[in-house]
Design a protein around this motif. Structure first.
Motif, PDB file in Angstrom:
ATOM      1  N   UNK A  18      21.986   1.957 139.215  1.00 24.91           N
ATOM      2  CA  UNK A  18      23.128   2.663 137.839  1.00 24.91           C
ATOM      3  C   UNK A  18      21.586   2.593 137.249  1.00 24.91           C
ATOM      4  N   UNK A  19      20.084   3.108 137.227  1.00 26.63           N
ATOM      5  CA  UNK A  19      19.329   3.906 136.530  1.00 26.63           C
ATOM      6  C   UNK A  19      18.544   4.622 137.391  1.00 26.63           C
ATOM      7  N   UNK A  61       3.647   6.392 130.390  1.00 23.19           N
ATOM      8  CA  UNK A  61       4.404   5.207 131.163  1.00 23.19           C
ATOM      9  C   UNK A  61       5.337   6.040 131.638  1.00 23.19           C
ATOM     10  N   UNK A  62       5.787   5.124 132.917  1.00 21.10           N
ATOM     11  CA  UNK A  62       6.943   5.405 133.723  1.00 21.10           C
ATOM     12  C   UNK A  62       7.922   3.664 133.209  1.00 21.10           C
ATOM     13  N   UNK A  63       9.709   4.237 133.225  1.00 16.51           N
ATOM     14  CA  UNK A  63       9.540   2.850 133.096  1.00 16.51           C
ATOM     15  C   UNK A  63      11.517   3.440 133.673  1.00 16.51           C
ATOM     16  N   UNK A  64      12.559   2.980 133.235  1.00 14.32           N
ATOM     17  CA  UNK A  64      14.096   2.666 133.479  1.00 14.32           C
ATOM     18  C   UNK A  64      14.461   2.601 133.102  1.00 14.32           C
ATOM     19  N   UNK A  65      16.026   3.262 133.091  1.00 18.56           N
ATOM     20  CA  UNK A  65      16.554   3.555 132.089  1.00 18.56           C
ATOM     21  C   UNK A  65      18.386   3.718 132.220  1.00 18.56           C
ATOM     22  N   UNK A  66      19.563   3.192 132.355  1.00 21.00           N
ATOM     23  CA  UNK A  66      20.772   2.946 132.580  1.00 21.00           C
ATOM     24  C   UNK A  66      21.087   4.206 131.807  1.00 21.00           C
ATOM     25  N   UNK A  95      17.355   9.046 118.915  1.00 14.77           N
ATOM     26  CA  UNK A  95      15.630   9.527 118.378  1.00 14.77           C
ATOM     27  C   UNK A  95      14.565   8.386 118.915  1.00 14.77           C
ATOM     28  N   UNK A  96      15.384   6.880 118.831  1.00 12.56           N
ATOM     29  CA  UNK A  96      14.149   6.166 119.489  1.00 12.56           C
ATOM     30  C   UNK A  96      14.271   6.104 120.417  1.00 12.56           C
ATOM     31  N   UNK A  97      13.673   5.974 121.758  1.00 12.53           N
ATOM     32  CA  UNK A  97      13.747   5.537 122.731  1.00 12.53           C
ATOM     33  C   UNK A  97      13.576   4.006 123.260  1.00 12.53           C
ATOM     34  N   UNK A  98      14.770   3.970 124.292  1.00 12.32           N
ATOM     35  CA  UNK A  98      15.220   2.969 124.652  1.00 12.32           C
ATOM     36  C   UNK A  98      14.405   2.616 126.219  1.00 12.32           C
ATOM     37  N   UNK A  99      14.740   1.906 126.898  1.00 11.95           N
ATOM     38  CA  UNK A  99      14.858   1.661 128.394  1.00 11.95           C
ATOM     39  C   UNK A  99      15.384   0.928 128.268  1.00 11.95           C
ATOM     40  N   UNK A 100      15.436   0.446 130.604  1.00 13.91           N
ATOM     41  CA  UNK A 100      16.680  -0.437 130.841  1.00 13.91           C
ATOM     42  C   UNK A 100      15.289  -1.812 131.459  1.00 13.91           C
TER      43      UNK A 100
END
Length: 137
Positions: free
Chosen positions: A32-33, A48-53, A64-69
């Motif tokens: 689910x990412x 950077x590289x990260x993942x999001x669901x 407007x504030x970045x949130x990752x998984x």
């Protein structure tokens, strides 16, 4: 409304589509990412590289504030929550086939947990790795 990413690929400039059907059509991986690349607004530096669901992406777009998984902690990771080195979203984009998100951000402080401005400081130079960025003081 059912939508496919192919419809977006062939769309003319200026076309507009409702967000929710587009998010539904994204090829989220089996966990689910989706890959998310953070880029500094203005300079274009890749941070950077990260993942999001889906929840992380929706929260990012809403606040407007970045949130990752966090794959290691298996929970939402609000960038800078503990360090103060937050990312404020300027613009979000999807790539042509929807398998990556580009987050154009204003980064406060270093993006990398090592204290460097970017996570991409290990340059491949022939058969060596060359460290090209010092941690911030």
């Amino acid at each position: 409304m059912s939508l496919s990413m192919l419809e977006l690929e062939g769309a003319a400039i200026g076309s507009r589509f409702p967000l929710e059907p587009v998010l539904d059509a994204l090829p989220w991986n089996r966990d689910g990412l989706i890959a998310a690349i953070a880029q500094q607004h203005g300079s274009g530096a890749v941070l950077m590289l990260a993942w999001m669901n889906r929840q992380a992406l929706s929260e990012t777009l809403a606040t407007g504030q970045v949130c990752y998984w966090s794959r290691s902690r298996q929970q939402l990771w609000r960038k800078g929550e503990s360090s103060g080195h937050r990312q404020q979203l300027v613009e979000a984009r999807l790539d042509c086939d929807g398998d990556a998100v580009l987050l154009i951000v204003n980064q406060r402080g270093p993006a990398c947990h090592t204290g460097r401005p970017t996570c991409f400081y290990n340059a491949i130079d022939g058969d060596h790795i060359h460290i090209i960025t010092e941690p911030s003081a």
